[in-house]
Structures are given as C-alpha cells and as structure tokens.
Design an enzyme around this catalytic site. Structure first.
Site, PDB file in Angstrom:
ATOM      1  N   ARG A  66       0.838  -1.204   0.000  1.00 25.36           N
ATOM      2  CA  ARG A  66       0.000   0.000   0.000  1.00 25.36           C
ATOM      3  C   ARG A  66       0.876   1.258   0.000  1.00 25.36           C
ATOM      4  O   ARG A  66       0.583   2.245  -0.678  1.00 25.36           O
ATOM      5  CB  ARG A  66      -0.910  -0.022   1.241  1.00 25.36           C
ATOM      6  CG  ARG A  66      -1.925   1.086   1.293  1.00 25.36           C
ATOM      7  CD  ARG A  66      -3.087   0.789   0.388  1.00 25.36           C
ATOM      8  NE  ARG A  66      -3.971   1.930   0.265  1.00 25.36           N
ATOM      9  CZ  ARG A  66      -5.055   1.938  -0.496  1.00 25.36           C
ATOM     10  NH1 ARG A  66      -5.389   0.879  -1.205  1.00 25.36           N
ATOM     11  NH2 ARG A  66      -5.811   2.991  -0.592  1.00 25.36           N
ATOM     12  N   HIS A 110     -18.708  15.052  -0.132  1.00 24.15           N
ATOM     13  CA  HIS A 110     -19.221  13.943   0.694  1.00 24.15           C
ATOM     14  C   HIS A 110     -20.750  13.997   0.676  1.00 24.15           C
ATOM     15  O   HIS A 110     -21.334  15.066   0.856  1.00 24.15           O
ATOM     16  CB  HIS A 110     -18.693  14.061   2.132  1.00 24.15           C
ATOM     17  CG  HIS A 110     -19.141  12.916   2.976  1.00 24.15           C
ATOM     18  ND1 HIS A 110     -18.549  11.666   2.891  1.00 24.15           N
ATOM     19  CD2 HIS A 110     -20.153  12.800   3.857  1.00 24.15           C
ATOM     20  CE1 HIS A 110     -19.176  10.844   3.705  1.00 24.15           C
ATOM     21  NE2 HIS A 110     -20.152  11.504   4.303  1.00 24.15           N
ATOM     22  N   ASP A 151     -13.015  13.181   6.572  1.00 23.98           N
ATOM     23  CA  ASP A 151     -14.176  14.087   6.489  1.00 23.98           C
ATOM     24  C   ASP A 151     -14.185  15.132   7.608  1.00 23.98           C
ATOM     25  O   ASP A 151     -15.260  15.556   8.057  1.00 23.98           O
ATOM     26  CB  ASP A 151     -15.498  13.292   6.508  1.00 23.98           C
ATOM     27  CG  ASP A 151     -15.588  12.280   5.383  1.00 23.98           C
ATOM     28  OD1 ASP A 151     -15.044  12.542   4.295  1.00 23.98           O
ATOM     29  OD2 ASP A 151     -16.208  11.217   5.585  1.00 23.98           O
TER      30      ASP A 151
END
Ligand code: GAR
Length: 208
Positions: A66, A110, A151
């Site tokens: 990753r 979002h 967020d």
C-alpha cells in the site's frame, strides 16, 4: 487559471458536473489538467476521454505494498503540479504526506451533512443506508477541504436535501447528487478559482 486534477473511482457524475460547469461558464478561470482513477475501466475515464482530458490510472493492486501505491500517487500528483486536487467520488484514503504536500489545496465532496454520516466506513451508498436506518428527515452534501482526518477538514459549502418516506438508498443517492453534489462542488471550485475562499483558524471564509 486554476489547474485542477480530479480524482475518481467510479461513475464520475461529479466529474461530469465539473466538466459541464466549465463548459457553460458556471465555473470560470479553471481547466481540468487530468483525471486520475484508482480503478481501471470506470465510466469516469470515459467521460474524461470524451471531454479531451488526459486519464491516468494508478491502481493499488499494481503495487506490492500500500505504501508503494501511496508514494506513486503522491509522486504523480506532484508531477502534475495542480493548483487544486478535487476528490470527486474518490474512495481512497488520502495519506498524511499528501495532505502536507497540498495544504488546503485538496477538496472532497461527501454525500451527507457533515458531521453526520461521515468518517471511516461512510462512503457511497453506505452513507444513504445510514441516513435511512437512522430515520433522519433531512440529509444533503458537503464540500470541504481535506485535512489529516476522514471528512474532518474545513467546510466550504453544504446543501440540504429532504428524505422522503418511500426513499430507497439509491433514490436518496440520486436526489442528493442532483440537488446538492452537482451544485455545490462546481460552486466551490469556482469560488476557489476566483479567490473567494480563505481558511482562517480552521474555518472557511467566503467573500462575495
Ligand atoms: C458521490 O455520491 C460522492 O459524494 C461519493 O461517492 C459518489 C461518487 O459518485 N463520495 C463519497 O462517499 C466520499 N466519501 P460519482 O462517481 O458519480 O461522482
């Protein structure tokens, strides 16, 4: 001229809203330099191609670790030299190094009214399923700057959308896109491109 890189993972309706808003001058002073996807074969890449925009795929599966993907992603972003990175349905966690490299230069759309139905695990249809299972009457969308959290960055614009008793998660997803996402994401890009957005003490100030 604001040079924008748009990051996508799927259908790309928000990308389309940006392309259309540039074409009809709802967004001014802006060009999309490239579209970057973490998935091959998604319709968002087709939309980019049709608009004559370079499409780039960086897929985590092509990397051993990753961290290798994240390093390649950051290198690609730096090479593209964007003034603004727009996460338009980009369902990849943004590593801290990337936020540090582009402070207050990454925005995300979002599909809820943050701080409700956001954070780890809330993305795509899962957001609308959460809204329906909690039984809230109003939902919406939020466009915000990306910081080190999920967020949690400074909020630029929000728009509310009514939840109807008969809504399925898919109904709600579409209404939130049509009434909110496709409106406030182009609006935020235009405001940034025209110097109307500043972040002061972790909050967004908008000038007319
Ligand atoms: C949009 O609803 C966007 O808000 C959401 O994914 C969808 C992508 O649609 N993003 C998130 O959930 C981010 N946490 P699109 O590919 O048609 O623009």
């Amino acid at each position: 001229m604001l040079n924008v890189v748009v990051c996508v993972s799927g259908g790309g309706t928000n990308l389309q809203a940006i392309i259309d808003a540039i074409a009809d001058k709802t967004i001014t002073n802006t060009r999309i330099k490239a579209v970057v996807s973490n998935n091959y074969g998604v319709y968002a890449l087709e939309r980019a191609k049709k608009a004559g925009i370079e499409g780039i795929v960086l897929c985590p599966k092509d990397f051993e670790k990753r961290s290798d993907f994240e390093a390649a992603f950051l290198d690609k972003m730096k090479a593209l030299q964007p003034d603004l990175i727009v996460l338009a349905g980009f369902l990849v966690n943004i590593p801290g190094e990337m936020v540090e490299a582009f402070p207050n230069r990454i925005i995300n759309i979002h599909p809820s009214l943050i701080p409700s139905f956001c954070g780890v695990g809330y993305y795509g249809l899962k957001v609308h399923e959460g809204v329906l299972s909690r039984g809230v009457r109003v939902t919406g969308a939020t466009v915000h700057f990306v910081d080190a959290g999920t967020d949690t960055g400074p909020i630029i614009f929000q728009k509310a959308v009514e939840v109807k008793p008969t809504d399925t998660a898919k109904d709600l997803q579409l209404r939130v896109m049509e009434e909110a996402e496709w409106v406030i994401l182009p609006k935020a890009i235009d405001a940034i491109a025209n110097g109307r957005i500043a972040v002061v003490d972790g909050k967004v100030q908008i000038s007319e």
